[in-house]
Design a protein around this motif. Structure first.
Motif, PDB file in Angstrom:
ATOM      1  N   ARG A 140       0.839  -1.196   0.000  1.00 39.52           N
ATOM      2  CA  ARG A 140       0.000   0.000   0.000  1.00 39.52           C
ATOM      3  C   ARG A 140       0.873   1.246   0.000  1.00 39.52           C
ATOM      4  O   ARG A 140       1.835   1.352   0.775  1.00 39.52           O
ATOM      5  N   LYS A 141       0.547   2.202  -0.863  1.00 34.11           N
ATOM      6  CA  LYS A 141       1.209   3.512  -0.888  1.00 34.11           C
ATOM      7  C   LYS A 141       0.447   4.428   0.049  1.00 34.11           C
ATOM      8  O   LYS A 141      -0.718   4.760  -0.171  1.00 34.11           O
ATOM      9  N   ALA A 142       1.068   4.823   1.138  1.00 32.19           N
ATOM     10  CA  ALA A 142       0.450   5.702   2.127  1.00 32.19           C
ATOM     11  C   ALA A 142       1.387   6.880   2.357  1.00 32.19           C
ATOM     12  O   ALA A 142       2.379   6.774   3.071  1.00 32.19           O
ATOM     13  N   GLY A 143       1.093   8.010   1.700  1.00 36.87           N
ATOM     14  CA  GLY A 143       2.009   9.143   1.760  1.00 36.87           C
ATOM     15  C   GLY A 143       3.310   8.788   1.073  1.00 36.87           C
ATOM     16  O   GLY A 143       3.328   8.300  -0.043  1.00 36.87           O
ATOM     17  N   ALA A 144       4.421   9.016   1.772  1.00 36.19           N
ATOM     18  CA  ALA A 144       5.733   8.703   1.193  1.00 36.19           C
ATOM     19  C   ALA A 144       6.157   7.265   1.484  1.00 36.19           C
ATOM     20  O   ALA A 144       7.187   6.819   1.004  1.00 36.19           O
ATOM     21  N   GLN A 145       5.348   6.551   2.262  1.00 35.66           N
ATOM     22  CA  GLN A 145       5.737   5.217   2.706  1.00 35.66           C
ATOM     23  C   GLN A 145       5.031   4.125   1.901  1.00 35.66           C
ATOM     24  O   GLN A 145       3.904   4.293   1.437  1.00 35.66           O
ATOM     25  N   HIS A 146       5.743   3.008   1.727  1.00 31.08           N
ATOM     26  CA  HIS A 146       5.155   1.815   1.128  1.00 31.08           C
ATOM     27  C   HIS A 146       4.979   0.782   2.240  1.00 31.08           C
ATOM     28  O   HIS A 146       5.955   0.299   2.809  1.00 31.08           O
ATOM     29  N   GLN A 147       3.736   0.483   2.561  1.00 34.44           N
ATOM     30  CA  GLN A 147       3.444  -0.458   3.625  1.00 34.44           C
ATOM     31  C   GLN A 147       3.291  -1.856   3.041  1.00 34.44           C
ATOM     32  O   GLN A 147       2.746  -2.034   1.963  1.00 34.44           O
ATOM     33  N   ILE A 148       3.788  -2.854   3.778  1.00 34.50           N
ATOM     34  CA  ILE A 148       3.715  -4.244   3.347  1.00 34.50           C
ATOM     35  C   ILE A 148       2.854  -5.008   4.348  1.00 34.50           C
ATOM     36  O   ILE A 148       3.169  -5.053   5.541  1.00 34.50           O
ATOM     37  N   PHE A 149       1.755  -5.578   3.867  1.00 36.80           N
ATOM     38  CA  PHE A 149       0.868  -6.409   4.683  1.00 36.80           C
ATOM     39  C   PHE A 149       1.026  -7.863   4.243  1.00 36.80           C
ATOM     40  O   PHE A 149       1.257  -8.133   3.068  1.00 36.80           O
ATOM     41  N   PHE A 150       0.895  -8.778   5.176  1.00 36.08           N
ATOM     42  CA  PHE A 150       1.051 -10.185   4.804  1.00 36.08           C
ATOM     43  C   PHE A 150       0.041 -11.047   5.539  1.00 36.08           C
ATOM     44  O   PHE A 150      -0.410 -10.721   6.641  1.00 36.08           O
ATOM     45  N   ILE A 151      -0.329 -12.136   4.881  1.00 35.44           N
ATOM     46  CA  ILE A 151      -1.177 -13.173   5.469  1.00 35.44           C
ATOM     47  C   ILE A 151      -0.519 -14.510   5.154  1.00 35.44           C
ATOM     48  O   ILE A 151      -0.240 -14.810   3.997  1.00 35.44           O
ATOM     49  N   TYR A 152      -0.254 -15.297   6.181  1.00 32.15           N
ATOM     50  CA  TYR A 152       0.419 -16.568   5.946  1.00 32.15           C
ATOM     51  C   TYR A 152      -0.481 -17.565   5.222  1.00 32.15           C
ATOM     52  O   TYR A 152      -1.671 -17.684   5.551  1.00 32.15           O
ATOM     53  N   PRO A 153       0.064 -18.321   4.262  1.00 30.93           N
ATOM     54  CA  PRO A 153      -0.641 -19.529   3.822  1.00 30.93           C
ATOM     55  C   PRO A 153      -0.674 -20.505   4.997  1.00 30.93           C
ATOM     56  O   PRO A 153       0.237 -20.509   5.835  1.00 30.93           O
ATOM     57  N   LYS A 154      -1.718 -21.302   5.085  1.00 35.74           N
ATOM     58  CA  LYS A 154      -1.882 -22.182   6.247  1.00 35.74           C
ATOM     59  C   LYS A 154      -2.245 -23.592   5.800  1.00 35.74           C
ATOM     60  O   LYS A 154      -2.830 -23.804   4.743  1.00 35.74           O
ATOM     61  N   VAL A 155      -1.891 -24.564   6.609  1.00 36.18           N
ATOM     62  CA  VAL A 155      -2.300 -25.950   6.392  1.00 36.18           C
ATOM     63  C   VAL A 155      -3.028 -26.421   7.640  1.00 36.18           C
ATOM     64  O   VAL A 155      -2.758 -25.970   8.757  1.00 36.18           O
ATOM     65  N   ASN A 156      -3.972 -27.317   7.440  1.00 36.59           N
ATOM     66  CA  ASN A 156      -4.707 -27.882   8.569  1.00 36.59           C
ATOM     67  C   ASN A 156      -3.793 -28.753   9.411  1.00 36.59           C
ATOM     68  O   ASN A 156      -2.993 -29.528   8.888  1.00 36.59           O
ATOM     69  N   ALA A 157      -3.923 -28.616  10.708  1.00 37.17           N
ATOM     70  CA  ALA A 157      -3.187 -29.491  11.614  1.00 37.17           C
ATOM     71  C   ALA A 157      -3.747 -30.911  11.512  1.00 37.17           C
ATOM     72  O   ALA A 157      -4.888 -31.122  11.113  1.00 37.17           O
ATOM     73  N   LEU A 158      -2.928 -31.886  11.854  1.00 36.56           N
ATOM     74  CA  LEU A 158      -3.325 -33.285  11.771  1.00 36.56           C
ATOM     75  C   LEU A 158      -4.603 -33.521  12.572  1.00 36.56           C
ATOM     76  O   LEU A 158      -4.719 -33.105  13.725  1.00 36.56           O
ATOM     77  N   ALA A 159      -5.580 -34.180  11.919  1.00 34.35           N
ATOM     78  CA  ALA A 159      -6.853 -34.542  12.548  1.00 34.35           C
ATOM     79  C   ALA A 159      -7.710 -33.329  12.882  1.00 34.35           C
ATOM     80  O   ALA A 159      -8.669 -33.429  13.632  1.00 34.35           O
ATOM     81  N   ARG A 160      -7.373 -32.156  12.349  1.00 36.61           N
ATOM     82  CA  ARG A 160      -8.195 -30.970  12.554  1.00 36.61           C
ATOM     83  C   ARG A 160      -8.617 -30.414  11.203  1.00 36.61           C
ATOM     84  O   ARG A 160      -8.011 -30.671  10.179  1.00 36.61           O
ATOM     85  N   GLY A 161      -9.646 -29.628  11.206  1.00 39.87           N
ATOM     86  CA  GLY A 161     -10.090 -28.969   9.992  1.00 39.87           C
ATOM     87  C   GLY A 161     -10.640 -29.933   8.960  1.00 39.87           C
ATOM     88  O   GLY A 161     -10.599 -29.648   7.772  1.00 39.87           O
ATOM     89  N   LEU A 162     -11.134 -31.100   9.393  1.00 37.22           N
ATOM     90  CA  LEU A 162     -11.660 -32.061   8.442  1.00 37.22           C
ATOM     91  C   LEU A 162     -13.038 -31.640   7.947  1.00 37.22           C
ATOM     92  O   LEU A 162     -13.805 -30.998   8.662  1.00 37.22           O
TER      93      LEU A 162
END
Length: 362
Positions: A87-109
């Motif tokens: 994101r360009k915010a004024g003179a600054q370039h901001q970096i946002f991130f969201i991790y890719p995720k995997v289901n834990a074993l035996a969860r999220g089924l």
């Protein structure tokens, strides 16, 4: 150029840029600078500090290249995946991130599929009723079309457990068609996109369209598709008729637009929200309802439209400060623009306050 890596909501990160360890970002942004001139790439590597405390998922380390040329961000060649957002915010370039995720074993089924909707029609023209069924799990929606003989005519899985179907003669050929509606996550607008598929049993074709949210059937047997856009204060529904000429792609011809107020804006903050959210869904007519008399300021905001999101920072003493966000490169790089909004009391049936002026803030 000044960059700052913004904290995520849960995991935190240890950060490397071009192989050099930069530090940890957990509660406060982590800043760094790079040259204004020249063309080069930044390899940004992010590794999570912890797993999800619930134990349902594990965030995965990832890296992305950001190309810079003479002080400007160069759009990526590949389609953005939404894990890194600048994101360009004024003179600054901001970096946002969201991790890719995997289901834990035996969860999220995925849970067992539950029947949600059943429609019947003679789709294969054998004189017997065929069945259209939808099923939902905790993760997805399923559609299956079964002939009276038991043969599967069509089946698919959708990333929305609220998937809906409608059977109607949309193509006006005397035979029923199948319409499938669902919503799909969108990197470009930070939310989700309405999707529609049209299955024409006569030709066997299956075509997809974006933006259509439902179907409207009339007593005369006519069917129109809807494109419904809503805010907390307004609802706008556009109705279209399907049209297709031999050898040409399908088109949808506008028939009419229906509008209604959903809620009155009673406070200055309500008026600002109603005005901005109307512009955000491209409802310029709705936005004008919240303007003061003889206030020629709509063009000020339309000049930066379309924007995909907004934030109201302060509202006090008849004045508000707001920010809007518009894409420079959809799903990857956007610009933050700030405005001061002046309000005045002019009560009517839609709001107590009206917007008298909009001034860009540098």
């Amino acid at each position: 150029m000044e960059f700052s890596i913004r904290p995520d909501d849960l995991f935190g990160a240890t950060v490397r840029v071009n192989g050099k360890w930069l530090g940890i970002v957990e509660e406060k942004p982590l800043a760094f600078r790079v040259p204004e001139q020249g063309e080069y790439q930044l390899l940004i590597e992010l590794a999570p500090l912890q797993a999800d405390p619930s134990g349902d998922v594990y965030p995965l380390s990832f890296a992305r290249l950001v190309t810079v040329k003479d002080g400007k961000i160069v759009p990526p060649i590949v389609v953005p995946d939404g894990f890194l957002h600048l994101r360009k915010a004024g003179a600054q370039h901001q970096i946002f991130f969201i991790y890719p995720k995997v289901n834990a074993l035996a969860r999220g089924l995925e849970t067992l599929a539950m029947s949600m909707q059943v429609e019947t029609a003679d789709l294969d023209r054998d004189g017997r009723l065929d069945t259209v069924e939808t099923f939902a799990t905790n993760m997805s929606g399923h559609v299956r079309v079964r002939a009276a003989t038991g043969k599967i005519l069509l089946q698919d899985v959708y990333p929305d457990n609220g998937v809906r179907v409608a059977v109607t003669d949309l193509t006006r050929d005397g035979r029923p068609d199948l319409l499938i509606f669902w919503r799909e996550p969108s990197v470009a607008n930070g939310g989700d996109d309405a999707r529609m598929q049209l299955w024409d049993p006569a030709s066997g074709s299956l075509n997809g369209f974006i933006g259509y949210t439902g179907v409207r059937k009339s007593g005369a047997g006519d069917a129109l598709v809807e494109r419904k856009r809503t805010t907390p204060y307004r609802e706008v529904t556009e109705l279209f008729r399907y049209d297709r000429k031999p050898g040409e792609s399908a088109t949808f011809t506008p028939v009419r637009t229906e509008e209604k107020m959903r809620m009155r804006a009673d406070t200055p903050a309500d008026t600002v929200e109603a005005f901005l959210s109307s512009l955000e869904i491209d409802d310029g007519k709705g936005a004008t309802l919240f303007l003061a008399k003889e206030a020629p300021i709509l063009a000020t905001m339309q000049a930066v439209a379309p924007f995909y999101a907004h934030e109201i920072d302060t509202v006090r003493d008849g004045e508000a400060t707001v920010r809007v966000f518009r894409w420079i490169e959809p799903g990857y790089y956007d610009r933050e623009l700030a405005f001061r909004i002046e309000l005045v009391q002019e009560p009517d049936k839609v709001s107590q306050w009206k917007i008298r002026g909009v001034t860009p803030l540098s």
